[in-house]
Design a protein around this motif. Structure first.
Motif, mmCIF file in Angstrom:
data_model
loop_
_atom_site.group_PDB
_atom_site.id
_atom_site.type_symbol
_atom_site.label_atom_id
_atom_site.label_comp_id
_atom_site.label_asym_id
_atom_site.label_seq_id
_atom_site.Cartn_x
_atom_site.Cartn_y
_atom_site.Cartn_z
ATOM 1 N N ASN A 47 0.809 -1.223 0.000
ATOM 2 C CA ASN A 47 0.000 0.000 0.000
ATOM 3 C C ASN A 47 0.836 1.264 0.000
ATOM 4 O O ASN A 47 0.552 2.206 -0.728
ATOM 5 N N LEU A 48 1.876 1.274 0.841
ATOM 6 C CA LEU A 48 2.672 2.497 0.949
ATOM 7 C C LEU A 48 3.441 2.759 -0.337
ATOM 8 O O LEU A 48 3.446 3.883 -0.860
ATOM 9 N N GLN A 92 2.666 1.751 -3.298
ATOM 10 C CA GLN A 92 1.695 2.152 -4.315
ATOM 11 C C GLN A 92 1.237 3.593 -4.105
ATOM 12 O O GLN A 92 1.022 4.338 -5.060
ATOM 13 N N ALA A 93 1.062 3.968 -2.831
ATOM 14 C CA ALA A 93 0.663 5.349 -2.537
ATOM 15 C C ALA A 93 1.698 6.326 -3.083
ATOM 16 O O ALA A 93 1.359 7.337 -3.709
ATOM 17 N N ASN A 121 1.562 6.482 -6.858
ATOM 18 C CA ASN A 121 0.336 7.110 -7.346
ATOM 19 C C ASN A 121 0.293 8.621 -7.157
ATOM 20 O O ASN A 121 -0.610 9.285 -7.648
ATOM 21 N N TYR A 122 1.255 9.131 -6.404
ATOM 22 C CA TYR A 122 1.196 10.529 -6.024
ATOM 23 C C TYR A 122 1.710 11.404 -7.172
ATOM 24 O O TYR A 122 2.906 11.645 -7.311
#
Lengths: 213, 213
Positions: B93-94, B96-97, B100-101
């Motif tokens: 998740n991190l 990917q976060a 995605n930013y």
């Protein structure tokens, strides 16, 4: 409890002490000298003694520090003897990453729910926390004793949401949106500005590059 | 280029100036007085003048600051006139976060690939970057000019991966694992310790609670 005002620099170092002592505890270490702790943490032994003296000092001459005791005492100073109920606003990747991070729960920070506007996310579970619609936010805060709200929404909506959260009784905000929240003084805001962290990295990288050119 | 050593406190404030000026630029503001900037940023006007004087000062008496020029100049100081190729180790998740930013890319930080050990993640795309197997990491660094590696793996594997990354030529590490990486001095490491940020929040919350009790 603490009579003396403790400097921000000391506070900033305490979580790192706590982390090192936690690692030692996991390895069943019973005690550590300030010299050993200093070598591990790359901080001078005198700095360690000085920092810990702010809280009455926990070391004993010739013995060093009792790992479990010191870990527990620093935990108390950091307020970790309490349990904290957390909600996460924004269930995107970052919100999910926070909800999935089991270490937080071990330290007493329990994620009670996530909130989002996306219909695909609402109703899904992240570990043991459900993603709920934003419409239920106020009622959820009222019905559950929520201490901290993490904000992982885009910067345009963050200030509005933060104002609502405060109105509904939230006292602590963990803000990941790239914006400063202007909230009443009694509200505690801790910012994690990822873009700014990346800029500090690029500053230092480009400095080093110029130095070697 | 910069003759004077600039204090860490000033460096820490520069990304925030950059962010505020970027916001003004988005609103098509042409100029701003140090008084207005000071009100917005909740920093004294004299602090702003002093900070910016470190770089020769950019203000003009009676005019204030030209937003676009000051934004560009601070960007240069922060090394943002360069492009940076980034890889992300750990596509959870991190990771990917971060991938995605979109704001990072706008500032010149381009995510070239993510790396993971999970078969379910390998081959998937996060925005325009592919998740690749760890076995391809060394070759990918060799074939692409990678400047920065973000580490979002668990703390047990982070130090080993960091050592490999440095061996393969990475100069900048953005570390999200809750562990300090002991790397050669010429390597730039920027840490984001989320648990420590949360502890600072709980410290301040529990202090305020004690004060009002």
């Amino acid at each position: 409890m603490h009579k003396k005002e403790i400097s921000k620099a000391v506070i900033n170092r305490l979580p790192r002490y706590y982390r090192y002592l936690g690692d030692l505890l996991e390895k069943d270490e019973v005690r550590i000298s300030s010299k050993e702790l200093s070598d591990k943490m790359k901080v001078t032994a005198s700095q360690i003694r000085q920092d810990l003296n702010n809280f009455g000092g926990f070391g004993q001459q010739g013995y060093g520090y009792n790992v479990e005791y010191l870990h527990a005492e620093i935990g108390k100073i950091l307020g970790l003897e309490n349990k904290y109920n957390i909600i996460i606003i924004g269930a995107g990747n970052l919100g999910q990453a926070l909800a999935n991070y089991g270490d937080f729960e071990r330290r007493g920070f329990v994620v009670r729910a996530l909130f989002d506007i996306s219909p695909e996310l609402i109703g899904t579970m992240v570990r043991s926390a459900e993603v709920k619609p934003m419409e239920e936010l106020e009622a959820f805060i009222n019905d559950n004793k929520i201490d901290i709200a993490a904000i992982t929404v885009p910067k345009a909506s963050a200030p509005i949401i933060a104002t609502d959260l405060v109105k509904w009784g939230i006292k602590g905000i963990w803000n990941f949106a790239p914006v400063d929240l202007n909230l009443p003084k009694e509200i505690t805001v801790e910012n994690v500005h990822l873009a700014e962290s990346l800029m500090k990295l690029s500053y230092r990288l480009s400095r080093k590059k110029k130095e070697t050119e």
